[in-house]
Every structure is written in C-alpha cells, then in structure tokens.
Design a protein around this motif. Structure first.
Motif, PDB file in Angstrom:
ATOM      1  N   LYS A 210      -9.204  -1.383  -4.012  1.00 48.63           N
ATOM      2  CA  LYS A 210      -9.429  -0.586  -2.800  1.00 48.63           C
ATOM      3  C   LYS A 210      -7.993   0.062  -2.457  1.00 48.63           C
ATOM      4  O   LYS A 210      -7.835   1.060  -2.095  1.00 48.63           O
ATOM      5  CB  LYS A 210      -9.673  -1.556  -1.812  1.00 48.63           C
ATOM      6  CG  LYS A 210      -9.624  -1.028  -0.078  1.00 48.63           C
ATOM      7  CD  LYS A 210      -9.980  -2.262   0.648  1.00 48.63           C
ATOM      8  CE  LYS A 210      -9.397  -1.954   2.053  1.00 48.63           C
ATOM      9  NZ  LYS A 210      -9.544  -0.526   2.824  1.00 48.63           N
ATOM     10  N   VAL A 211      -6.788  -0.750  -2.481  1.00 50.66           N
ATOM     11  CA  VAL A 211      -5.498  -0.238  -2.209  1.00 50.66           C
ATOM     12  C   VAL A 211      -5.274   1.197  -3.183  1.00 50.66           C
ATOM     13  O   VAL A 211      -4.560   2.033  -2.674  1.00 50.66           O
ATOM     14  CB  VAL A 211      -4.437  -1.346  -2.482  1.00 50.66           C
ATOM     15  CG1 VAL A 211      -3.091  -0.777  -2.235  1.00 50.66           C
ATOM     16  CG2 VAL A 211      -4.737  -2.492  -1.554  1.00 50.66           C
TER      17      VAL A 211
ATOM     18  N   LEU B 278      -7.423   3.199  -4.267  1.00 47.37           N
ATOM     19  CA  LEU B 278      -7.985   4.211  -3.966  1.00 47.37           C
ATOM     20  C   LEU B 278      -7.711   4.665  -2.597  1.00 47.37           C
ATOM     21  O   LEU B 278      -7.635   6.147  -2.426  1.00 47.37           O
ATOM     22  CB  LEU B 278      -9.576   4.164  -4.118  1.00 47.37           C
ATOM     23  CG  LEU B 278     -10.226   3.740  -5.388  1.00 47.37           C
ATOM     24  CD1 LEU B 278     -11.559   3.260  -5.415  1.00 47.37           C
ATOM     25  CD2 LEU B 278      -9.910   4.840  -6.379  1.00 47.37           C
ATOM     26  N   ASP B 279      -7.404   3.897  -1.636  1.00 44.97           N
ATOM     27  CA  ASP B 279      -6.799   4.333  -0.415  1.00 44.97           C
ATOM     28  C   ASP B 279      -5.625   5.171  -0.694  1.00 44.97           C
ATOM     29  O   ASP B 279      -5.374   5.947   0.154  1.00 44.97           O
ATOM     30  CB  ASP B 279      -6.597   3.164   0.521  1.00 44.97           C
ATOM     31  CG  ASP B 279      -7.723   2.305   0.953  1.00 44.97           C
ATOM     32  OD1 ASP B 279      -8.732   2.833   0.787  1.00 44.97           O
ATOM     33  OD2 ASP B 279      -7.883   1.350   1.407  1.00 44.97           O
ATOM     34  N   GLY B 280      -4.856   4.691  -1.550  1.00 41.97           N
ATOM     35  CA  GLY B 280      -3.533   5.626  -1.798  1.00 41.97           C
ATOM     36  C   GLY B 280      -3.642   6.803  -2.448  1.00 41.97           C
ATOM     37  O   GLY B 280      -2.638   7.264  -2.995  1.00 41.97           O
ATOM     38  N   GLY B 281      -4.812   7.317  -2.677  1.00 46.82           N
ATOM     39  CA  GLY B 281      -4.834   8.431  -3.354  1.00 46.82           C
ATOM     40  C   GLY B 281      -4.945   8.563  -4.663  1.00 46.82           C
ATOM     41  O   GLY B 281      -4.894   9.591  -5.216  1.00 46.82           O
TER      42      GLY B 281
ATOM     43  N   ALA C  74       0.743   4.178  -2.897  1.00 45.89           N
ATOM     44  CA  ALA C  74       0.248   5.746  -2.758  1.00 45.89           C
ATOM     45  C   ALA C  74       1.488   6.433  -3.406  1.00 45.89           C
ATOM     46  O   ALA C  74       1.177   7.508  -3.789  1.00 45.89           O
ATOM     47  CB  ALA C  74       0.207   5.819  -1.271  1.00 45.89           C
TER      48      ALA C  74
ATOM     49  N   GLU D  88      -7.263  -4.846  -5.222  1.00 47.90           N
ATOM     50  CA  GLU D  88      -6.167  -3.915  -5.723  1.00 47.90           C
ATOM     51  C   GLU D  88      -6.872  -2.597  -5.778  1.00 47.90           C
ATOM     52  O   GLU D  88      -6.149  -1.627  -5.590  1.00 47.90           O
ATOM     53  CB  GLU D  88      -5.598  -4.321  -6.881  1.00 47.90           C
ATOM     54  CG  GLU D  88      -4.711  -5.503  -6.879  1.00 47.90           C
ATOM     55  CD  GLU D  88      -3.783  -5.868  -8.090  1.00 47.90           C
ATOM     56  OE1 GLU D  88      -2.965  -6.840  -7.993  1.00 47.90           O
ATOM     57  OE2 GLU D  88      -3.912  -4.975  -9.008  1.00 47.90           O
TER      58      GLU D  88
ATOM     59  N   PRO E  97       0.865  -1.096   0.018  1.00 47.26           N
ATOM     60  CA  PRO E  97       0.043  -0.010  -0.062  1.00 47.26           C
ATOM     61  C   PRO E  97       0.838   1.338  -0.098  1.00 47.26           C
ATOM     62  O   PRO E  97       0.602   2.236  -0.916  1.00 47.26           O
ATOM     63  CB  PRO E  97      -0.806  -0.003   1.355  1.00 47.26           C
ATOM     64  CG  PRO E  97      -0.953  -1.674   1.439  1.00 47.26           C
ATOM     65  CD  PRO E  97       0.308  -2.154   0.874  1.00 47.26           C
TER      66      PRO E  97
ATOM     67  N   GLY F 254     -16.797   2.831  -7.948  1.00 46.53           N
ATOM     68  CA  GLY F 254     -15.564   3.835  -8.014  1.00 46.53           C
ATOM     69  C   GLY F 254     -15.615   4.789  -8.800  1.00 46.53           C
ATOM     70  O   GLY F 254     -14.471   5.530  -8.496  1.00 46.53           O
TER      71      GLY F 254
ATOM     72  N   GLN G 284     -18.459  -2.862  -7.733  1.00 48.88           N
ATOM     73  CA  GLN G 284     -17.454  -2.021  -7.009  1.00 48.88           C
ATOM     74  C   GLN G 284     -16.843  -1.039  -8.011  1.00 48.88           C
ATOM     75  O   GLN G 284     -16.396   0.246  -7.700  1.00 48.88           O
ATOM     76  CB  GLN G 284     -16.315  -3.030  -6.277  1.00 48.88           C
ATOM     77  CG  GLN G 284     -16.936  -3.668  -5.141  1.00 48.88           C
ATOM     78  CD  GLN G 284     -15.974  -4.701  -4.460  1.00 48.88           C
ATOM     79  OE1 GLN G 284     -15.770  -5.857  -4.762  1.00 48.88           O
ATOM     80  NE2 GLN G 284     -15.247  -4.202  -3.669  1.00 48.88           N
TER      81      GLN G 284
END
Lengths: 415, 415
Positions: free
Chosen positions: B101-102, B104-107, B83, B99, B79, B131, B127
C-alpha cells in the motif's frame, strides 16, 4: 544430531496454569479455537484473569501479610490488565507519564502509585506531582523541577530516593544495581541528595532499591533484600523525615527455558517475615514493598498465532505462521538474550497429540531472526493449527517492534 | 582499562555524508539545533534527500547501466521516503500488503514492484494480484490462491520463483540462503514448482535469489551473484516462459562498527558487467535486478535525542537522554547482534569539540539494555545537547518497540 540414549536433555518446566479440554488449551476457561474466533484474528495475546488472581493469591500466602505487593506495569501495560491488577495488588509502579495515565485511568489509588526512571523529563515530574503520586528520585537534577512544580501547583511533591546500592543481585537476568549505573543515586551520594530534598521542602517518604530482575535463586533474592534493608536503615539516619515506604525491589523470575524451575517462595517469605519483624522496631513507620512485574503477569499470558504453511526444506520442517518477532521479540531471542533459547511452545488445538522430533516455528518476516521455536519437539503441525507461546504475559506486545515490515498489529485480550 | 600506547584501537569509518557548519551537523543542509526546533521535539529520525540521491548516483556510476536498482522498503518504510525513492530507483520490493500500500501510494509503478515473504496470507496474495505486482512465490502452497485470485479478478497473476539456493553468501550479517530455510523454495524442488505454475496458468516472469545481507566483502557478493546467475540459467530450462526478471539479491553492507570499512563497489560493478554480457546471449529477455535496502538508505539517516541529565556514577559519566532502545533497538545492540558494539555517535551541536574518554549514552528506560553508546569517546556532554546516532536510516524506527514503557513516539522527517 542424535543424542546418546542415556543423556537426558533439559526440559521446559511444566505449564500447568491453563487447563486442557478435548485437546484444546483453555485460556480464561475458553477453548483456544473458540477464543481465536472471538478475537476475530490471529495473532493475539490472551491473558487469563484466573491465572493472575491465583498468582497474587499464592504470593499473599507465601509472604507476610504486612508486605505490600506492587505491580510494575512496564511488564504489561495493557489498560484492561492494569485496571484488573489495580484491584488485586496494593500499588502500581510506573516508568513514564504514559504509564501513569494508564494506571490512574485504571483506578489505581495515586497514594499507592510510584514513578521511577533514570531519564524523567520536567513535564513528567510535573505530571507526577499534579497526580499526587510518589516520585522515586534518581538524580540530584530532579529536585529543582519537583520543587518548582510543588510550589506552582500548591501540592506536596512526594518523593522517595532510588538508591544505586554497592552490591548486585547475584545471578540476575538483568543487573540494575552495583557498580556505575544510570539507575538511582549511588549510595555514597544519597546523604547529599537527602539534604537537598529536605532543603527544597519535598515530602520525603522513603527509599527504593532495585538490584536486578528475572532471578530464579531464592538465596540471591533473600540476600539482596537483607542488604537493601540494612542499607535503608543506614541511610534513614540522614533522612529529613521518617521512612514510611521501603521498596525492596523484586527480581522474582519465572522459568522460560529448558532446565529452569519455578521459584521457591518459601525461603523468601521467611526472610521477609524476619525483615518485617526488624522493621517493626527499627523503622516503625515503614511499609515494606515488593515490586513485581514479570512474576505477576508473565505466566498468565500466551501468544497465539496460526500456521499458514507447513514447509519442508532439505528435510527440516518449518511451520510458517502469521506471527513472529514483530509481536514477540523476546520469544525470538532478540531482547537481551546472548544465546537464543526456546520458550515453551505448543500446538494449542492438539495439546495431547504425540510430539515428533524437531520442527521450527517461524514468522512471516524476511529475516532469519523471525524464529519462535528452533527445532522443538511438537505435534506434526498443519495449516490452520494454532501455535501457542507460553510465558508471554510480560514483555510481549509492548516490547516488540510491531511496525516492522508492515504486518497487522496483534490484538490483546483479557479473558 | 588503559590500553598500551602502541596499540591502535579500531575506529569507526568516517561519517562524511553530512556537512558541519559552526560545530553543528547539517542534515538536509539544516543545522541540527534548527532542525530539532523545526521538528518540535526530540527524539527524531532525519533522512537526508541529498544523501539518498548521492547514494543512488554512486551506484548508477559503479554498476552497468543495464542493471536495475530496486529499493527493498523493509529497510525504511517511511511513506515520504518511499515516495522519494520511487522516483530515484527502478522498482520497489515489498514484504507485506501493508508495505505494498505504501509503495503504490508513493507512486511506484506496479509493473516494477515485487512482493516477497515466507508467510504470505491468502488475502495478501489476492491484493498483490489485484495490484498488478510481481509475486515472488516461496512455497507450492501459494500457487492455488494466486490462480484463484487471477481467475476471480480477470487479471494475470505475475510470478517469479524465489529460490533457496544450495550455497550461502559468505560472511553475511544474515544468511538467507543455503541449507534448510523458510525462505524461497529449495532449488531441488523448483522444477516441480515451475511445472505447477505453468499448469495453473500463472504469468511466470523469472527468479529471485537472495543469499544474505549486510556483507562488506565484495568478493563474497560477486561469488554469490555469479552462482545465482548460473543457478538461474540452469532453472530457466524448466521454466514455462522466458526469464524476463532475474533478481540477484543484494547484501551490500554499510560500516556500523569500529574497524568496518565502506564497501568497494568496483569489483561488484565489473562482475555485474560480465554477467550483463552473458545474459545478453544466454537469457536475452532478462533484466538483471539488484535489490538493496540498507545500502540505499542506511547512511542517509540519523537518530537524534537530547541529553536530559549528565550523571556521574562511581566515576563513570552517563549522558541520560530522552531517546533509547524503544526508538532504536539496533543501536542498543538488541537486534540480531551477538556481541554489542557501538554505532558511530556524536554530539551534533558540538561536532568539533575535543573528545574525552569513555562516556555512556543511555535512554530513559528502566533497563540496562537501554544503551546507545558504551564508553565511547565523546565531547563532554551537557543537559540540552543533541546526541546523534549515525547509520540510522535503515532498521531504525520501524524495527523498534516504540510502545515499550509508554514514552512518546519518535518523529521521522525527510529533509
């Protein structure tokens, strides 16, 4: 390519360890679609208690009663399965402190647990001594930390010597003895190690010899057992205490690929009976141990995934499933195989449907390695069908890169 | 075996992406022993921010500014690294909802995220629509669930078509186009798919073509890009909307094995400049995208493990380490390689020590597959030394069976 009509292609050995009812494979007596519903997801691994029990029973029948059966849990470390096996066999063999914890949690008797591995860390040696299990020493280096742990904890450090023999197990999938190896101590260096073990006050119990694995030739297995016994006899002369434990290894294979047959246990049983008779006079305090992993559990397990899409590309049928190499690396042909071959695969909810020519079963990963069956004759698959990979009870879930590409983990059930 | 003196054996390409100070490899500017102390354990993977930044900068310099760079995070989904990469490149390519999720979490900007994969589950398609990312449609089957998700959620389903071209990327490590494939839709079937996409009201944005990976021949990469562009031009005639996104794939390789050289980017840059010029008139609304995984991150990472034992068996030196195939399957030669070859390996705390003939670096597992270096010339290793496996930033931790044999998981750090 069409084969000429008179040429018979090699076939997979029959997979008769599970029943079939109304076209559904039965695992643990449960029809596959019902089992999938109970698990609540695909993909999953299912291991059949009755098949495990039957396998141990058939070994007990074929081998002399004096031979102890150990389960090498590296083949399948699922905690519930290890606990179940602990109740069936005479001992558990572990390959790390992580496995040791699972074995002890599962109720294995520490007196019947042994720990092997070419790179044991000091903390692992200390854990083994504290756990009261037998350590198969594989290097002179291990003597000092074992002695230190025994002194500090006030308990004996129980040890056997793992020997790198001067012969190989012929025709093995994996050769683990003979020539230069990281496993065990070269037979030439064993007397010096025995001397160090005696001087350090470790509790010597015997020898471990392991020449190779996944062997389908009884005569090779018998020969390796014979030679291992002779070697242990020779080495016993230098031992600081009588041999009470003699692990002759395993190496019993199961049929994975077309043309392979089930191992004939009879000659192995006869050979072991002869060795038991010799041991009674030549190593009177020794138990003979056979250490098996794959042979005990491999055939009792299936991997199950679901068809997401039936795709035809340039005339070739692909069944795209939700399972693949991230859960079952061995079946994809990427775990120590030089030439990829198909595991036995079926459509588990239509076991009796007629088979058609060459479909490929692939997974969801963006790599051509993600292949569970390559041009295998299968019933015509449909979206929602359950694909079964047989011979998946060993080196499956734990031997696969489950995090690869971020798909959900598989579930394992014991049924 | 001795080679005749005049024969020069192929060597590994120079690994100059990290510095060396006082004999220690520097990763992220930190001497390796200090980094190991900071991590608090071996084994670990370390990825160097400066090396990642330098790699992206060198690509920006070699390729025309109009070409967008995407990171295919399947190569390394850590992660923190994803990012970091999201801040350097123009988009992220994902291969699963995990992947996604990672990313989007990472910006990552969802407008610049695309999702490919031959076996997308319905929930993953939903999803992706929710997204707001671009879905590379790989089967007619995906159209209906995408349309249903768009209708239900009230947001557009952004799609591109992944095409299985009628040509291959010559000389690739992995062929992912040409012939029958599970990836993408055969070019012959694309017009029908475009029609279905139009009828279903999906938001068509372009095409994705990916012919192969790990290629070290610039001329093959240029040829595949040329052909992909031509093919997209042809297919655009049937598209329900103008092409705004044209992913020409990647395939840029890195040198792993003796005799392999770093890829020459110049001809690729020239070729892309010509395609950018053509696109300006022939596909005026389209951005050209290059999707790279391994090439962006592979050389920026090392795998580090510690020597537990120096063992001599029948004259051969084995450095037994606490790391192995359970963390780094590719370096052991068991991930899609037909013939095992050595990755570049060094003793990271004695980089300048003279190298001696043929030692093997092995792991702690009870299998002969657990081999990180086979008879490689290395400084004489000692207990406690840090073994470094270069070229380990891609397809390392996430592509390995970490649970195998119950050893501790490796740690990953971004330095």
């Amino acid at each position: 390519m069409a084969s000429s009509p008179e040429r018979v292609l090699p076939r997979h050995a029959e997979m008769s360890q599970f029943g079939v009812r109304d076209g559904h494979l039965l695992v643990g007596g449960v029809p596959l679609a019902q089992l999938a519903a109970r698990v609540g997801q695909t993909p999953f691994y299912a291991y059949d208690r009755a098949a495990l029990r039957a396998r141990v029973a058939s070994l007990r029948q074929a081998l002399p009663p004096a031979v102890k059966l150990h389960y090498a849990m590296k083949a399948n470390p699922m905690p519930a399965l290890v606990a179940f096996m602990a109740g069936l066999v005479d001992g558990i063999d572990v390959a790390s402190a992580g496995e040791l914890k699972v074995a002890l949690d599962g109720g294995a008797d520490p007196r019947e647990v042994s720990f092997a591995g070419p790179g044991k860390r000091d903390i692992e040696l200390r854990q083994a001594v504290a756990g009261g299990v037998l350590v198969n020493v594989e290097s002179m280096r291990e003597v000092a930390p074992l002695a230190a742990a025994a002194a500090e904890l006030g308990v004996p450090a129980r040890v056997a010597v793992r020997v790198n023999p001067d012969f190989e197990l012929k025709g093995s999938g994996m050769k683990m003895g003979g020539g230069p190896k990281q496993f065990g101590v070269d037979v030439e260096q064993v007397p010096a190690l025995l001397d160090a073990i005696g001087s350090a006050g470790l509790a010597f119990e015997g020898f471990h010899l392991f020449a190779g694995s996944q062997n389908l030739k009884p005569e090779s297995i018998c020969e390796a057992q014979q030679k291992s016994f002779e070697l242990a006899l020779r080495l016993a002369a230098d031992a600081p205490a009588p041999v009470r434990f003699l692990n002759l290894g395993g190496g019993f294979g199961i049929p994975y690929f077309p043309g392979e047959q089930h191992l004939d246990l009879r000659p192995i049983g006869d050979n072991l009976a002869a060795l038991v008779a010799r041991a009674a006079s030549e190593l009177p305090q020794a138990s003979l141990v056979i250490e098996l992993g794959r042979y005990l559990v491999g055939e009792a397990g299936v991997y199950v995934c679901r068809v997401l899409d039936r795709k035809v590309s340039r005339g070739h049928v692909f069944l795209v499933t939700d399972g693949g190499l991230h859960h079952h690396l061995s079946a994809s042909g990427n775990f120590g195989q030089v030439v990829r071959k198909n595991y036995p695969v079926a459509i588990g909810n239509r076991m009796e449907a007629p088979r058609q020519a060459g479909a490929s079963v692939v997974g969801p990963l963006c790599t051509p390695l993600d292949l569970l069956a390559d041009r295998l004759d299968l019933p015509d698959g449909r979206e929602g069908d359950l694909v079964v990979v047989f011979q998946s009870g060993a080196y499956g879930a734990s031997a696969s890169p489950q995090n690869f590409l971020g798909h959900p983990a598989c579930v394992e059930v014991l049924v």
